[in-house]
Design an enzyme around this catalytic site. Structure first.
Site, PDB file in Angstrom:
ATOM      1  N   ASP A 161      12.418   8.178 -52.098  1.00 51.97           N
ATOM      2  CA  ASP A 161      13.266   7.305 -51.288  1.00 51.97           C
ATOM      3  C   ASP A 161      14.292   6.584 -52.170  1.00 51.97           C
ATOM      4  OD1 ASP A 161      13.696   6.075 -48.615  1.00 51.97           O
ATOM      5  OD2 ASP A 161      13.112   4.237 -49.644  1.00 51.97           O
TER       6      ASP A 161
ATOM      7  N   GLU B  80       3.926  19.116 -65.777  1.00 49.32           N
ATOM      8  CA  GLU B  80       2.612  19.238 -66.412  1.00 49.32           C
ATOM      9  C   GLU B  80       1.643  19.999 -65.503  1.00 49.32           C
ATOM     10  OE1 GLU B  80       1.038  15.460 -67.435  1.00 49.32           O
ATOM     11  OE2 GLU B  80       2.816  14.833 -68.572  1.00 49.32           O
TER      12      GLU B  80
END
Length: 544
Positions: free
Chosen positions: A205, A253
């Site tokens: 957002d 990751e």
């Protein structure tokens, strides 16, 4: 761009998000499982099969975290929990399990620009006083600036000890200070918490607004004013890219360790295309919303311009384009396109100009088929697959958006596009739930209920279902767009993945070539012609 010039598909691997169709769920308006008038997570889970049948690839859920609900959950007091209005963490787990079993990926909404004023951090900041580490997590100043709130009025509110805090939105949403290492570390942990639980990605957002100019210069213009995005000292600041690089490394990751399942980040980045593409460079976000396309009118030259600009600019940085017609903050597309090009107001209500509902729905069908033929990823806001219009007669007494109250009704707010979904025409509240919905449904929603449309092969639902099936089978999202000649600039004509597309934004009938095979038309009664306000997918005759 000239006829025949091909825009290549974005470079890079075929990661799922590059051509995915993402369905936005606004949980409080989707389905209510417990009769309290608000949609909830169990309601979402109960309808995941419907979304899988529709043919989407992923589901994006707007916030369901603990919140005072001043701004419908975008004022978060706990980023690792679930508001009891929506359910529990176990309900999230059940939703993820069912979605993944159906082959649907799940994105959550993270709100890093601000917390709720009810967040423990803000309570600690008020208690600690000026100059404290607790206040350094937010933007406190001895004197306010002339900055204005997106929701109207000043962007600063004074506290009891005399200092002022920044809130680019409601006063209940204090902005976080992203120069604080504590803020960075906190959101690292928040992202990992949900990634570890099985979430496939995040929509970020206000992704362009996290970093503020530390000089806090004068800027008295409205944050929504034309040109503000290029000038405001709180939008699109250079430092925001460091944050997105940091998050990208964190997300990556998960593609190289453990499950080796890639996670995706999509930014709400409301800036022009040349600036937006900087957010999707190879080491930043995977996607950003295509705001210029969202607001483009049903106008041939305007649509072609934004499509060309998007495909070229995103291709240059190796990113896939995104396409979107609406969301929980915007006028519903079936209403927006009911106005002449360039004349749609920002909001529509009982005292504003009214759309041509028939023309709006016709163009919305055509716009959907155009969007779903474009290379890249598409976002579908809940209810678009039913052709839902804005609730244009919503009474002032029923409006709950803080923008309506803060502006004294000048801004009607976003409630009209957030009306609860109609599932079953003959059930109470159109099958949304047993209790009275938090926003009233208009009478016009009954014939658009999903159960009615499932029985109608010419319905908007049938159009979306057929389009999504063909899009997947023909790999349109991974195609390469090549413009073709068209009878006038009000008609768009292109080919992608072996499919020809004609979108007619003119006032004249357009004929398809002899022998053309129609695959899908937004006007099911049009045969081999392309009437005004219609898009057709077709194949050329074998002899060319």
């Amino acid at each position: 761009m000239t006829e025949g010039l091909t825009v290549p598909a974005a470079a890079g691997g075929r990661d799922w998000w590059r051509s995915a169709v993402v369905y936005q769920v606004y949980p409080r308006s989707f389905a209510d499982s417990d009769g309290d008038g608000l949609g909830d997570l169990r309601g979402v889970t109960a309808h995941l099969d419907d979304l899988a049948d529709l043919g989407v690839d992923a589901v994006w859920l707007t916030p369901f975290f603990p919140s005072p609900q001043v701004d419908a959950g975008y004022d978060i007091s706990d980023y690792r929990g679930v508001d009891p209005l929506f359910g529990t963490l176990l309900d999230v787990d059940a939703l993820l399990e069912r979605a993944h079993a159906l082959g649907l990926r799940v994105l959550l909404d993270v709100v890093p620009n601000h917390t709720s004023s009810a967040h423990p951090w803000f309570a600690a900041a008020l208690a600690a006083g000026p100059g404290s580490p607790e206040r350094a997590r937010y933007h406190f100043r001895d004197e306010p600036t002339d900055w204005l709130s997106v929701f109207g009025g000043s962007a600063w509110t004074q506290v009891e000890d005399g200092q002022w805090y920044l809130h680019l939105f409601d006063s209940s949403q204090p902005d976080l200070n992203w120069s604080s290492p504590e803020v960075v570390a906190e959101f690292d942990d928040v992202l990992r918490f949900w990634f570890d639980r099985g979430v496939d990605g995040f929509r970020i957002d206000v992704g362009h607004g996290l970093v503020k100019d530390p000089r806090f210069p004068s800027f008295p213009a409205s944050p929504l004013a034309s040109g503000a995005k290029a000038q405001a000292p709180y939008w699109d600041q250079e430092g925001v890219h460091d944050l997105h690089r940091h998050w990208r490394a964190l997300a990556d990751e998960y593609a190289t360790t453990g499950e080796r399942r890639p996670r995706m980040l999509c930014g709400e980045v409301n800036v022009p295309v040349p600036r937006a593409v900087r957010y999707v460079r190879p080491d930043e976000l995977h996607q950003v919303f295509n705001w210029p396309y969202l607001v483009a009118p049903w106008d041939g030259p305007a649509l072609r311009a934004v499509i060309e600009e998007t495909l070229v600019a995103y291709g240059e940085v190796g990113a896939a384009s995104t396409w979107v017609l609406g969301n929980h903050d915007s006028l519903r597309v079936a209403t927006r396109l009911g106005f002449p090009p360039g004349e749609a107001p920002r909001r529509v209500g009982p005292r504003t100009a009214q759309p041509d509902a028939e023309a709006g729905l016709r163009r919305a069908r055509a716009a959907a088929l155009l969007m779903l033929a474009l290379p890249g990823s598409a976002y579908v806001y809940q209810g678009e697959e039913l052709g839902l219009p804005e609730h244009v007669d919503l009474a002032d007494a029923d409006r709950q958006d803080p923008a309506f109250a803060r502006t004294g009704g000048v801004d009607l707010g976003r409630d009209g596009c957030r009306i609860p979904m109609p599932w079953v025409a003959d059930e109470p509240h159109l099958g949304f739930g047993a209790g009275r919905p938090w926003l009233p449904q208009p009478e016009s929603y009954a014939p658009l209920a999903r159960d009615r449309q499932r029985q109608d092969p010419g319905s908007v639902l049938a159009l979306y279902t057929d389009a999504l099936r063909l899009r997947r089978a023909l790999e349109l999202g991974a195609g390469e767009l090549t413009w073709r000649s068209a009878p006038g600039d009000a008609v768009l004509a292109f080919e992608s993945a072996g499919v020809s597309v004609t979108a007619n934004a003119s006032t004249q009938m357009v004929a398809l070539p002899a022998g053309a095979e129609v695959l899908l038309s937004s006007d099911p009664g049009a045969g081999r012609a392309v009437p005004p306000g219609t898009t057709v997918w077709w194949r050329r005759a074998a002899d060319g």
